[in-house]
Scaffold this motif. Structure first.
Motif, PDB file in Angstrom:
ATOM      1  N   THR A  55       0.867  -1.430   0.025  1.00 43.84           N
ATOM      2  CA  THR A  55       0.191  -0.031   0.007  1.00 43.84           C
ATOM      3  C   THR A  55       0.734   1.376   0.168  1.00 43.84           C
ATOM      4  OG1 THR A  55       0.009  -0.170   2.460  1.00 43.84           O
ATOM      5  CG2 THR A  55      -2.177  -1.064   1.195  1.00 43.84           C
ATOM      6  N   CYS A  56       2.068   1.199   0.280  1.00 41.54           N
ATOM      7  CA  CYS A  56       2.862   2.254   0.370  1.00 41.54           C
ATOM      8  C   CYS A  56       3.266   2.966  -1.064  1.00 41.54           C
ATOM      9  CB  CYS A  56       4.337   1.792   1.229  1.00 41.54           C
ATOM     10  SG  CYS A  56       5.543   3.026   1.059  1.00 41.54           S
ATOM     11  N   ILE A  57       2.927   4.438  -0.988  1.00 39.56           N
ATOM     12  CA  ILE A  57       3.337   5.011  -2.273  1.00 39.56           C
ATOM     13  C   ILE A  57       4.578   5.165  -2.475  1.00 39.56           C
ATOM     14  CG2 ILE A  57       3.200   7.508  -3.211  1.00 39.56           C
ATOM     15  CD1 ILE A  57       1.083   8.253  -1.126  1.00 39.56           C
ATOM     16  N   PHE A  58       5.620   5.147  -1.529  1.00 35.72           N
ATOM     17  CA  PHE A  58       6.903   5.166  -2.213  1.00 35.72           C
ATOM     18  C   PHE A  58       7.542   3.758  -2.516  1.00 35.72           C
ATOM     19  CE2 PHE A  58       8.281   9.038   0.646  1.00 35.72           C
ATOM     20  CZ  PHE A  58       7.617   9.997  -0.377  1.00 35.72           C
ATOM     21  N   CYS A  59       7.134   2.809  -1.986  1.00 31.46           N
ATOM     22  CA  CYS A  59       7.238   1.488  -2.740  1.00 31.46           C
ATOM     23  C   CYS A  59       6.881   1.309  -3.973  1.00 31.46           C
ATOM     24  CB  CYS A  59       6.579   0.372  -1.647  1.00 31.46           C
ATOM     25  SG  CYS A  59       7.559   0.084  -0.228  1.00 31.46           S
ATOM     26  N   LYS A  60       5.535   1.922  -4.259  1.00 30.11           N
ATOM     27  CA  LYS A  60       4.883   1.996  -5.665  1.00 30.11           C
ATOM     28  C   LYS A  60       5.968   2.625  -6.554  1.00 30.11           C
ATOM     29  CE  LYS A  60       0.423   1.119  -4.560  1.00 30.11           C
ATOM     30  NZ  LYS A  60      -1.165   1.648  -4.176  1.00 30.11           N
ATOM     31  N   ILE A  61       6.584   3.637  -6.008  1.00 30.55           N
ATOM     32  CA  ILE A  61       7.433   4.524  -6.957  1.00 30.55           C
ATOM     33  C   ILE A  61       8.619   3.682  -7.003  1.00 30.55           C
ATOM     34  CG2 ILE A  61       9.017   6.471  -6.729  1.00 30.55           C
ATOM     35  CD1 ILE A  61       6.822   7.989  -5.514  1.00 30.55           C
ATOM     36  N   ILE A  62       9.155   2.909  -6.234  1.00 30.60           N
ATOM     37  CA  ILE A  62      10.388   2.024  -6.367  1.00 30.60           C
ATOM     38  C   ILE A  62      10.098   0.918  -7.413  1.00 30.60           C
ATOM     39  CG2 ILE A  62      11.929   0.357  -5.395  1.00 30.60           C
ATOM     40  CD1 ILE A  62      11.269   1.962  -2.558  1.00 30.60           C
ATOM     41  N   LYS A  63       8.787   0.545  -7.339  1.00 32.05           N
ATOM     42  CA  LYS A  63       8.407  -0.771  -8.324  1.00 32.05           C
ATOM     43  C   LYS A  63       8.173   0.110  -9.650  1.00 32.05           C
ATOM     44  CE  LYS A  63       5.843  -2.427  -5.174  1.00 32.05           C
ATOM     45  NZ  LYS A  63       4.533  -3.246  -4.553  1.00 32.05           N
TER      46      LYS A  63
END
Ligand code: AMP
Length: 135
Positions: free
Chosen positions: A4-12
């Motif tokens: 759910t993390c926005i920054f993890c989504k940016i990394i991915k």
């Protein structure tokens, strides 16, 4: 990684970002709502909620990258200075629960960030606070 993390989504790569720097462990990208031109967010690729969760073993690489990005920004944007800010927990203004540092380029007289009013206290007050912190 957190689903759910926005920054993890940016990394991915699920959310686009303007990448300033990237290596295996760290990513730096432009803040979507910059305080000043070049405001950059630096994050570890592993998901840690606050700085208290960042493992000792990852600190050196993280701070080395933070310094590298700060130096890049200062030099290439010809900034007069920069602030490094880091919010932990909601009470301190942390909106994204993925540990991050802000690098905010500053120009002389830009007035972008100021300390809030500071307390006028005596030595006894400081002594009591010290005891509490060290207890
Ligand atoms: P904090 O209040 O310390 O948690 O800061 C979170 C920062 O992340 C804010 O300055 C936001 O503008 C920034 N931010 C949130 N979503 C994005 C995004 N998708 N891309 C870039 N920056 C973002």
């Amino acid at each position: 990684m957190s689903e759910t993390c926005i920054f993890c989504k940016i990394i991915k790569g699920e959310i686009p970002s303007k990448k300033v720097f990237e290596n295996e462990e760290i990513l730096a990208f432009l803040d979507i709502n910059p305080i000043t031109k070049g405001h950059t967010v630096v994050i570890p690729k592993n998901h840690y909620e606050t700085i208290l969760d960042l493992p000792e073993g990852e600190m050196q690489k993280f701070f080395s990258a933070l310094k590298k990005v700060a130096s890049m920004i200062k030099k290439n944007l010809d900034a007069d200075g920069f602030n490094i800010l880091q919010n932990n927990f909601k009470a301190a203004g942390q909106e994204v629960p993925h540990m991050h540092f802000h690098i905010i380029p500053r120009m002389e007289g830009d007035g972008a960030i100021k300390f809030p009013p500071q307390m006028d206290v005596d030595s006894e007050y400081l002594e009591n606070v010290l005891k509490e912190i060290k207890s």
